[in-house]
Write a protein that holds these residues in place. Structure first.
Motif, short mmCIF file in Angstrom:
data_model
loop_
_atom_site.label_atom_id
_atom_site.label_comp_id
_atom_site.label_asym_id
_atom_site.label_seq_id
_atom_site.Cartn_x
_atom_site.Cartn_y
_atom_site.Cartn_z
N ILE A 63 0.74 -1.29 -0.05
CA ILE A 63 0.14 -0.01 -0.06
C ILE A 63 1.08 1.30 0.00
O ILE A 63 1.78 1.50 1.07
CB ILE A 63 -0.95 0.08 1.24
N HIS A 64 0.92 1.87 -0.97
CA HIS A 64 1.54 3.13 -1.38
C HIS A 64 1.25 4.46 -0.44
O HIS A 64 0.19 4.42 -0.02
CB HIS A 64 1.34 3.60 -2.69
N PRO A 65 2.31 5.06 0.20
CA PRO A 65 1.98 6.03 1.08
C PRO A 65 0.94 7.34 0.46
O PRO A 65 0.34 7.68 1.16
CB PRO A 65 3.33 6.76 1.37
N MET A 66 0.97 7.25 -0.78
CA MET A 66 -0.11 8.24 -1.38
C MET A 66 -1.55 7.84 -1.42
O MET A 66 -2.30 8.56 -1.67
CB MET A 66 0.42 8.67 -3.09
N TYR A 67 -1.75 6.61 -0.88
CA TYR A 67 -2.97 6.06 -0.98
C TYR A 67 -3.60 5.53 0.36
O TYR A 67 -4.45 4.84 0.21
CB TYR A 67 -3.00 4.74 -1.85
N VAL A 68 -2.78 6.01 1.34
CA VAL A 68 -3.07 5.33 2.81
C VAL A 68 -4.61 6.13 3.08
O VAL A 68 -5.31 5.60 3.94
CB VAL A 68 -2.04 5.46 3.83
N ALA A 69 -4.58 7.30 2.62
CA ALA A 69 -5.89 7.84 3.04
C ALA A 69 -7.19 7.38 2.54
O ALA A 69 -8.10 7.34 3.40
CB ALA A 69 -5.99 9.57 2.61
N SER A 70 -6.84 6.70 1.51
CA SER A 70 -8.20 5.85 1.09
C SER A 70 -8.16 4.43 1.20
O SER A 70 -9.20 3.64 0.90
CB SER A 70 -8.44 6.01 -0.57
N ALA A 71 -7.12 4.09 2.07
CA ALA A 71 -7.11 2.58 2.51
C ALA A 71 -7.79 2.22 3.81
O ALA A 71 -8.23 3.46 4.43
CB ALA A 71 -5.83 2.15 2.58
N HIS A 72 -8.05 1.17 4.29
CA HIS A 72 -8.65 0.74 5.48
C HIS A 72 -7.66 -0.13 6.28
O HIS A 72 -7.01 -0.88 5.62
CB HIS A 72 -9.88 0.01 5.15
N LEU A 73 -7.76 0.20 7.66
CA LEU A 73 -6.76 -1.06 8.30
C LEU A 73 -7.00 -2.47 8.04
O LEU A 73 -6.00 -3.40 8.14
CB LEU A 73 -6.96 -0.72 9.93
N ASP A 74 -8.12 -2.68 7.58
CA ASP A 74 -8.23 -4.28 7.35
C ASP A 74 -7.56 -4.55 5.89
O ASP A 74 -7.46 -5.73 5.86
CB ASP A 74 -9.49 -4.83 7.45
N ASP A 75 -7.18 -3.49 5.26
CA ASP A 75 -6.40 -3.88 4.16
C ASP A 75 -5.07 -4.35 4.49
O ASP A 75 -4.39 -5.04 3.59
CB ASP A 75 -6.12 -2.47 3.23
N LEU A 76 -4.57 -4.11 5.50
CA LEU A 76 -3.26 -4.57 6.09
C LEU A 76 -3.28 -6.23 6.30
O LEU A 76 -2.58 -6.85 6.05
CB LEU A 76 -2.71 -3.82 7.23
N VAL A 77 -4.52 -6.51 7.05
CA VAL A 77 -4.96 -7.96 7.17
C VAL A 77 -5.16 -8.53 5.73
O VAL A 77 -4.38 -9.68 5.44
CB VAL A 77 -6.29 -8.04 7.94
N TYR A 108 -0.48 15.90 3.64
CA TYR A 108 -0.02 14.46 4.04
C TYR A 108 -0.35 14.43 5.69
O TYR A 108 -0.01 15.32 6.48
CB TYR A 108 1.38 14.08 3.77
N ASP A 109 -0.45 13.20 5.89
CA ASP A 109 -0.81 12.58 7.27
C ASP A 109 0.52 11.68 7.85
O ASP A 109 0.45 10.76 7.48
CB ASP A 109 -2.22 11.72 7.60
N GLN A 110 1.40 12.36 8.33
CA GLN A 110 2.59 11.66 8.64
C GLN A 110 2.36 10.49 9.61
O GLN A 110 2.93 9.26 9.23
CB GLN A 110 3.49 12.54 9.21
N ALA A 111 1.50 10.75 10.74
CA ALA A 111 1.34 9.44 11.52
C ALA A 111 0.59 8.22 10.62
O ALA A 111 1.12 7.34 10.80
CB ALA A 111 0.40 9.87 12.52
N LEU A 112 -0.36 8.61 9.91
CA LEU A 112 -0.91 7.63 9.04
C LEU A 112 -0.16 6.96 8.37
O LEU A 112 0.01 5.69 8.16
CB LEU A 112 -2.14 7.96 8.41
N GLN A 113 0.95 7.72 7.30
CA GLN A 113 1.78 7.11 6.69
C GLN A 113 2.85 6.13 7.30
O GLN A 113 2.92 4.94 6.91
CB GLN A 113 2.37 8.13 5.98
#
Length: 271
Positions: A63-77, A108-113
């Motif tokens: 998951i690219h850092p430019m796309y984390v804002a549209s990602a969901h935490l379950d995407d990591l799972v 950008y959201d540094q903490a989220l990235q």
């Protein structure tokens, strides 16, 4: 010895009209393998299928850092589960990527990235996979995290840092990716790096359809077959034989991406 494009986005919409001919042109120019990294859960399946249907392509998942804002935490799972399934099926990704930090984009959201990067570094470590890193305006922050969350190495894609930062990546077991940016005469810092770094630390990439070389600056699209001219320019800058650049950078890619090395001798087929 053939060339390897260690970073290109052949799944991008810019190639929908002529993807097969773009791949064939790359093969014609001596680019034997192309690594296609995912950027979001939505294209995990696309890059996987592209690699499965073209023996000259392989894939990475992340998951690219430019796309984390549209990602969901379950995407990591889902990422972890998908990698596990692909390893079990015998068709593993060559890396976890494209992941990293990008402090150039607006708001950008540094903490989220950083959360997504840390969790993906943990996944890479769990499966003993290298990582393909996006490092724009964030090299020191990434190096800090790499020292804390140790992975087996990987590639710092589109490297544009200092010699000190380059040496830090190399010490952590990373190769540095160089492509179209170095073709611009004003890119003095990058040209100096490409000329003076150990050739054993360098891998080649295009980032197609992005980062077009100087000779395509007025075009909208970069393509993998531009790698041949990029590699020839590196040979000229270093004042060495082009065959030497080809052999060493290809071996570097195979060394840093072991799953790619396992595929390198496959017959090339376009379906």
């Amino acid at each position: 010895m053939a060339l390897i494009d260690t970073h290109c986005h052949l799944d991008a919409a810019e190639f929908d009209a002529d993807r097969e001919s773009v791949i064939q042109e790359a093969l014609n120019k001596g680019i034997k393998m192309m690594v296609v990294p995912a950027v979001h859960r939505s294209n995990f399946e696309t890059v996987t299928q592209l690699a499965h249907s073209h023996s000259c392509c392989t894939h990475a998942l992340g998951i690219h850092p430019m796309y984390v804002a549209s990602a969901h935490l379950d995407d990591l799972v889902y990422l972890r589960e998908t990698i596990a399934k692909q390893i079990e099926s015998g068709n593993p990704p060559v890396a976890v990527g494209e992941i990293g930090l990008d402090f150039f984009i607006a708001d950008y959201d540094q903490a989220l990235q950083e959360h997504y990067l840390i969790e993906q570094l943990k996944i890479a470590k769990h499966y003993d996979l290298p990582v393909i890193l996006h490092v724009r305006r964030a090299i020191d922050d990434i190096l800090k995290l790499l020292r804390r969350y140790k992975v087996r190495g990987g590639i710092a894609h589109a490297f544009n840092g200092s010699r000190q930062q380059a040496d830090a990546f190399i010490a952590l077991g990373f190769k540095l990716g160089f492509g179209g940016t170095l073709t611009y005469p004003r890119a003095l810092k990058i040209r100096e790096l490409v000329s003076t770094l150990p050739l054993s630390a360098i891998v080649l990439e295009t980032d197609a359809p992005d980062i077009p070389p100087e000779w395509l600056k007025n075009d909208r699209r970069n393509t993998p077959h531009q790698l041949l001219n990029i590699s020839q320019l590196i040979a000229s800058l270093r004042q060495i034989n082009h065959a030497q650049v080809t052999e060493i950078t290809t071996n570097n890619a195979l060394e840093i991406l072991p799953n790619l090395a396992k595929l390198f001798t496959r017959p090339q087929v376009i379906h």
